[in-house]
Design an enzyme around this catalytic site. Structure first.
Site, mmCIF file in Angstrom:
data_model
loop_
_atom_site.group_PDB
_atom_site.id
_atom_site.type_symbol
_atom_site.label_atom_id
_atom_site.label_comp_id
_atom_site.label_asym_id
_atom_site.label_seq_id
_atom_site.Cartn_x
_atom_site.Cartn_y
_atom_site.Cartn_z
ATOM 1 N N GLY A 354 6.214 -0.797 11.984
ATOM 2 C CA GLY A 354 7.135 0.173 11.422
ATOM 3 C C GLY A 354 6.515 0.826 10.205
ATOM 4 N N THR A 355 6.442 2.165 10.190
ATOM 5 C CA THR A 355 5.681 2.886 9.182
ATOM 6 C C THR A 355 6.271 4.276 9.008
ATOM 7 O OG1 THR A 355 3.688 1.723 9.947
ATOM 8 C CG2 THR A 355 3.325 3.646 8.589
ATOM 9 N N VAL A 356 5.988 4.925 7.857
ATOM 10 C CA VAL A 356 6.320 6.338 7.689
ATOM 11 C C VAL A 356 5.041 7.109 7.389
ATOM 12 C CG1 VAL A 356 8.691 5.966 6.926
ATOM 13 C CG2 VAL A 356 6.864 6.016 5.221
ATOM 14 N N MET A 436 2.306 7.515 13.067
ATOM 15 C CA MET A 436 2.587 6.159 12.623
ATOM 16 C C MET A 436 3.086 5.299 13.778
ATOM 17 S SD MET A 436 6.388 6.064 11.869
ATOM 18 C CE MET A 436 6.164 5.005 13.260
#
Length: 535
Positions: A354-356, A436
């Site tokens: 999980g990333t932005v 991402m």
């Protein structure tokens, strides 16, 4: 009042590319993008916009990143590209032996063991110090205000939030109760459009802004992190935080059909994308929607991951040189392994992440490719009481095998999945890009670059195109829009093709390109709540 389901979208939607001249911010959450654009309109530059957007995302997209996460950035300014590695090391008090003696055969995903030193606050302060025009107190103001007064949760984020609630409910241990006090005080995730606020988060951001992040690493917040860690048997200490500094690094690149594709060097795995592109540049591709095109993309990615997952770790501990892995001679040797049948590479199953990601540009030519993550959604499941700091679980990528290059050691940085990308041509900036999503990221980078360079797609179309990802062995996951006739043909070549339900595992990308007239062109992720804010 009109009733509707914000997540029910039965018809395909088309987005156009966005053009602008004075500034642009592309990211997965509209309020965060607007916060960055506001900095440009106040006289800030693309670096200020990136910091404002990143800090805001810890509030308005806390499902994927937080104050207690890591960050990387590629910054183009005055004709040069600069790389910032703001990922943190393992605590000095932890080791593989300690973890194994605790009964673990592999790195756990949640709790204190996978928590490494967070680097994101240091990235904001360092980028502001070196390149910013506005005070950090002004740049972080939108994030502080959203945390204090609240914001309406956007649709995709509400879905990811519920996944987080379900995940952490299953974890035993009192230490996880603070996550629920912060992110699910009613015992559930907020629905799309529901207001969520976190005054603790606001106070923490204010302290970071006022002290240039010193409070986080050598002050009040560091003391709170240390106390929380000691109370529940964690290993992170004030001394680990106090010793930490982000690192300016030399970006790495390969030339792909006349374009230089840039990534951050290890411990990030942008190297995987570059190795794959180095293999692929030895082939000619007649069409995008062709069996041969997809087959060779799959095989190149698998070969690149086989090397990446074996060799990538803390750069000070790597046993092979990046230059050797990116040499044309090595790429040629790897290319020979590609036949008309699917390969089975050595690495195991990559986990989901999980990333932005965000991209910014201003009218002066400054551009930023920035990525920030807590890993696995909200991260470790730990929130430091009274602060809103959700701690990441990046150490989960370490190995406990003492013979593995990426085995955990005190003060060592782990293999890292978050990677910002950048494209240049003939020494001039084309622009920032990124996709991402854990181990899909280098695969997304390869697809975006090829969609752009080989197949001439505009930024929005390059992101809209159906995605695929290799997961393990010969297994390739494809989106529902992936053509059936191609899937069947690839299956006959030995690929284990699986269609996904939904698309939240396929990554979320952003692109900003700049032409010779200074016109900016932006594309944003259709699989997210993304927007291109432009001026």
């Amino acid at each position: 009042m009109v009733q509707y389901d914000a997540l029910y979208n039965p018809y395909p939607s088309r987005r156009s590319v966005v053009y602008a001249r004075k500034g642009m911010v592309a990211t997965t959450q509209p309020l965060a993008a607007q916060a960055g654009l506001d900095m440009l309109k106040r006289g800030g530059n693309a670096i200020d916009a990136a910091i404002a957007t990143a800090a805001c995302l810890t509030v308005v997209e806390s499902t994927s990143n937080g104050i207690g996460g890591d960050a990387f950035a590629l910054v183009w300014t005055q004709g040069q590209l600069h790389g910032l590695n703001a990922s943190g090391p393992a605590p000095r008090g932890i080791s593989a032996d300690i973890i194994r003696k605790g009964g673990y055969e592999k790195m756990p995903a949640f709790g204190w063991i996978p928590v490494t030193v967070p680097g994101a606050p240091s990235a904001w302060a360092e980028l502001s110090r070196k390149f910013g025009k506005l005070p950090l107190t002004e740049v972080l103001r939108p994030a502080i205000e959203y945390a204090e007064t609240g914001y309406p949760v956007s649709p995709v984020i509400s879905k990811l939030w519920q996944l987080g609630v379900d995940r952490y409910k299953a974890l035993p241990g009192e230490e996880f109760k603070y996550w629920f006090e912060t992110f699910a005080p009613a015992g559930r995730a907020p629905a799309a459009g529901e207001i969520w606020r976190s005054p603790d988060h606001a106070r923490t951001l204010q302290l970071i802004a006022e002290t240039q992040a010193e409070a986080f690493y050598r002050g009040e917040l560091a003391e709170k992190i240390d106390a929380f860690s000691r109370r529940y048997g964690g290993y992170l200490r004030q001394e680990d935080l106090a010793a930490y500094r982000p690192e300016w690094v030399e970006p790495i690149k390969v030339n792909y059909r006349g374009y230089d594709v840039w990534e951050i060097p290890p411990n990030g795995h942008g190297l995987v994308a570059l190795m794959a592109l180095n293999i692929l540049k030895g082939f000619d591709f007649a069409a995008k929607e062709a069996v041969d095109t997809y087959h060779k993309q799959f095989e190149a990615i698998k070969l690149a991951f086989a090397d990446g997952m074996k060799y990538i770790t803390d750069p000070a501990r790597m046993k092979v040189r990046v230059e050797d892995l990116l040499s044309d001679a090595y790429a040629a040797e790897r290319r020979k392994l590609i036949t008309d049948k699917a390969l089975t590479p050595a690495p195991g199953q990559p986990p989901k992440g999980g990333t932005v990601y965000l991209a910014t540009a201003d009218g002066e030519g400054n551009m930023v490719s920035y990525i920030q993550s807590n890993y696995m959604g909200f991260g470790s499941g730990l929130v430091v009481p009274g602060t809103g700091i959700s701690l990441h679980n990046r150490g989960n990528n370490f190995s406990l095998d003492p013979t593995h290059d990426n085995c955990i050691e005190p003060g060592k940085k782990p293999y890292h999945t978050i990677i910002p990308g950048f494209l240049t041509k003939d020494g001039k900036a084309v622009g920032p890009f990124g996709v991402m999503g854990g181990f899909v990221q280098p695969q997304g980078h390869v697809q975006v670059v090829m969609n752009t360079v080989d197949f001439g797609l505009n930024p929005q179309a390059a992101l809209d195109a159906p995605r695929w990802q290799w997961t393990e062995g010969t297994t390739i996951e494809i989106e529902h829009a992936f053509p059936e006739y191609l899937a069947e043909a690839l299956q006959r070549m030995g690929h284990n093709i699986k269609r996904t339900v939904g698309n939240h595992t396929m990554g979320r990308g952003q692109i900003i390109w700049r032409n010779d007239q200074g016109v900016l062109t932006g594309g944003t992720e259709p699989r997210a709540d993304g927007v291109v804010a432009a001026w």
